[in-house]
Design a protein around this motif. Structure first.
Motif, PDB file in Angstrom:
ATOM      1  N   GLU A 135       0.812  -1.210   0.000  1.00 16.72           N
ATOM      2  CA  GLU A 135       0.000   0.000   0.000  1.00 16.72           C
ATOM      3  C   GLU A 135       0.848   1.262   0.000  1.00 16.72           C
ATOM      4  O   GLU A 135       0.463   2.286  -0.573  1.00 16.72           O
ATOM      5  CB  GLU A 135      -0.944  -0.011   1.208  1.00 16.72           C
ATOM      6  CG  GLU A 135      -2.026  -1.067   1.139  1.00 16.72           C
ATOM      7  CD  GLU A 135      -2.958  -0.852  -0.037  1.00 16.72           C
ATOM      8  OE1 GLU A 135      -3.407   0.281  -0.243  1.00 16.72           O
ATOM      9  OE2 GLU A 135      -3.236  -1.833  -0.762  1.00 16.72           O
ATOM     10  N   LEU A 136       2.009   1.207   0.634  1.00 16.70           N
ATOM     11  CA  LEU A 136       2.894   2.374   0.659  1.00 16.70           C
ATOM     12  C   LEU A 136       3.574   2.616  -0.685  1.00 16.70           C
ATOM     13  O   LEU A 136       4.032   3.734  -0.959  1.00 16.70           O
ATOM     14  CB  LEU A 136       3.946   2.215   1.757  1.00 16.70           C
ATOM     15  CG  LEU A 136       3.436   2.377   3.200  1.00 16.70           C
ATOM     16  CD1 LEU A 136       4.522   1.985   4.191  1.00 16.70           C
ATOM     17  CD2 LEU A 136       2.971   3.804   3.450  1.00 16.70           C
ATOM     18  N   GLN A 137       3.628   1.593  -1.519  1.00 12.69           N
ATOM     19  CA  GLN A 137       4.220   1.747  -2.852  1.00 12.69           C
ATOM     20  C   GLN A 137       3.204   2.411  -3.771  1.00 12.69           C
ATOM     21  O   GLN A 137       2.713   1.841  -4.735  1.00 12.69           O
ATOM     22  CB  GLN A 137       4.646   0.374  -3.392  1.00 12.69           C
ATOM     23  CG  GLN A 137       5.813  -0.236  -2.636  1.00 12.69           C
ATOM     24  CD  GLN A 137       6.092  -1.681  -3.030  1.00 12.69           C
ATOM     25  OE1 GLN A 137       5.214  -2.388  -3.524  1.00 12.69           O
ATOM     26  NE2 GLN A 137       7.312  -2.127  -2.817  1.00 12.69           N
ATOM     27  N   ALA A 138       2.919   3.648  -3.472  1.00 17.22           N
ATOM     28  CA  ALA A 138       1.869   4.399  -4.164  1.00 17.22           C
ATOM     29  C   ALA A 138       2.447   5.092  -5.397  1.00 17.22           C
ATOM     30  O   ALA A 138       3.659   5.310  -5.500  1.00 17.22           O
ATOM     31  CB  ALA A 138       1.261   5.423  -3.218  1.00 17.22           C
ATOM     32  N   PRO A 139       1.588   5.459  -6.354  1.00 20.10           N
ATOM     33  CA  PRO A 139       2.040   6.212  -7.530  1.00 20.10           C
ATOM     34  C   PRO A 139       2.693   7.532  -7.132  1.00 20.10           C
ATOM     35  O   PRO A 139       2.482   8.046  -6.029  1.00 20.10           O
ATOM     36  CB  PRO A 139       0.739   6.443  -8.316  1.00 20.10           C
ATOM     37  CG  PRO A 139      -0.201   5.402  -7.828  1.00 20.10           C
ATOM     38  CD  PRO A 139       0.158   5.152  -6.394  1.00 20.10           C
ATOM     39  N   ALA A 140       3.458   8.103  -8.048  1.00 21.32           N
ATOM     40  CA  ALA A 140       4.216   9.323  -7.771  1.00 21.32           C
ATOM     41  C   ALA A 140       3.322  10.504  -7.416  1.00 21.32           C
ATOM     42  O   ALA A 140       3.749  11.427  -6.713  1.00 21.32           O
ATOM     43  CB  ALA A 140       5.100   9.663  -8.970  1.00 21.32           C
ATOM     44  N   ASP A 141       2.071  10.498  -7.895  1.00 19.58           N
ATOM     45  CA  ASP A 141       1.190  11.630  -7.603  1.00 19.58           C
ATOM     46  C   ASP A 141       0.648  11.606  -6.178  1.00 19.58           C
ATOM     47  O   ASP A 141       0.015  12.562  -5.732  1.00 19.58           O
ATOM     48  CB  ASP A 141       0.044  11.700  -8.614  1.00 19.58           C
ATOM     49  CG  ASP A 141      -0.850  10.464  -8.588  1.00 19.58           C
ATOM     50  OD1 ASP A 141      -0.379   9.410  -8.123  1.00 19.58           O
ATOM     51  OD2 ASP A 141      -1.998  10.554  -9.026  1.00 19.58           O
ATOM     52  N   ILE A 142       0.883  10.502  -5.430  1.00 16.50           N
ATOM     53  CA  ILE A 142       0.520  10.442  -4.013  1.00 16.50           C
ATOM     54  C   ILE A 142       1.713  10.964  -3.220  1.00 16.50           C
ATOM     55  O   ILE A 142       2.731  10.282  -3.074  1.00 16.50           O
ATOM     56  CB  ILE A 142       0.172   9.012  -3.575  1.00 16.50           C
ATOM     57  CG1 ILE A 142      -1.045   8.491  -4.357  1.00 16.50           C
ATOM     58  CG2 ILE A 142      -0.088   8.964  -2.074  1.00 16.50           C
ATOM     59  CD1 ILE A 142      -2.323   9.250  -4.110  1.00 16.50           C
TER      60      ILE A 142
END
Length: 270
Positions: free
Chosen positions: A179-186
């Motif tokens: 879940e922490l491996q979020a897209p760059a826009d997060i």
């Protein structure tokens, strides 16, 4: 696999002590009964949040309330709801311990109060919510024990941290990492777990792994309850802030404000 431990035995003992009063209609039905009136509340409230997101101005400041350990403090809970409704918040996060003993009646009475919030509320399970069959009732009423949602450039991750009520697999750090491996826009990440990883009732075998993930992915705030008092700490001296909010009977909660990548918080007394 969930096993019966000291806390759960205490929950059953409390129920057995109340049995002599059952003829006075203390409970409308067996308090561990799984036939709940309200279902899928997490999905319902997240849908409301996503609907708000679609109309939320791109550069607008986000405000949300963080509450926890509301238990059966019904008078204080009503006052808290009234105070939050007087403020402009997008949503409310609940850090767990919705109940005292995980009874169906407690969950439903608590929801009837919290449903008076103008804003949607999203919860994580607390250790008291796990007593007896409380975890099953929680899942029937709210949904998965681990879950997440996004709002603009913010991600909110809810993690079951109740190691003593479950087993050594809790908390699920594989889930947390995914879940922490979020897209760059997060750009802002928040983790909500009832028990902080450095607490004596957290899983000691996973404490450093938890903290390492928080630092690796630069979590903006780690949000907790359980100790019934407000604290703001950096226990691992790694720049990650661990914030705990007070229980409802202390008559305060935390307001979090997010402007761009800047996160601030203040205690609200009611």
């Amino acid at each position: 696999m969930k096993t019966l431990n000291r806390r759960q035995l205490c929950g059953w003992l409390a129920f057995l002590l109340l049995l002599p009063f059952s003829s006075c209609d203390l409970f409308d039905y067996h308090p561990y009964e799984g036939n709940v009136t309200y279902k899928n509340l997490t999905a319902e409230n997240v849908a409301r949040i996503k609907a708000l997101e679609s109309t939320f101005p791109a550069q607008a400041t986000l405000k949300f309330a963080f509450i926890s350990d509301t238990h059966n403090f019904f008078e204080e809970k009503e006052a808290m709801v009234k105070d939050i409704n007087s403020r402009n918040v997008a949503f409310v996060l609940h850090g767990g311990d919705i109940t005292n003993y995980g009874f169906t009646d407690e969950f439903e009475r608590s929801h009837r109060v919290l449903s008076k919030l103008n804003a949607p509320y999203v919860t994580v399970i607390g250790n008291h919510d796990c007593l007896g069959d409380g975890d099953k009732i929680y899942q029937a009423m709210y949904g998965p024990l681990n879950h997440s949602f996004t709002f603009k450039n913010n991600k909110f991750i809810f993690l079951n941290s109740n190691f003593l009520e479950f087993d050594a697999s809790v908390p699920d750090l594989d889930y947390l990492q995914r879940e922490l491996q979020a897209p760059a826009d997060i750009t802002n990440k928040f983790v909500v777990a009832h028990i902080s990883p450095d607490h004596g009732e957290a899983n000691p075998a996973k404490a450093m792994g938890y903290a390492t993930l928080m630092q690796q992915f630069t979590v903006g705030l780690s949000l907790h309850g359980h100790i019934h008092g407000h604290t703001v700490r950096q226990p691992y001296n790694d720049g990650i802030t661990y914030l705990t909010t007070a229980s409802a009977n202390k008559r305060n909660y935390v307001m979090v404000t997010v402007t761009g990548n800047t996160i601030t918080h203040e205690v609200i007394t009611f």
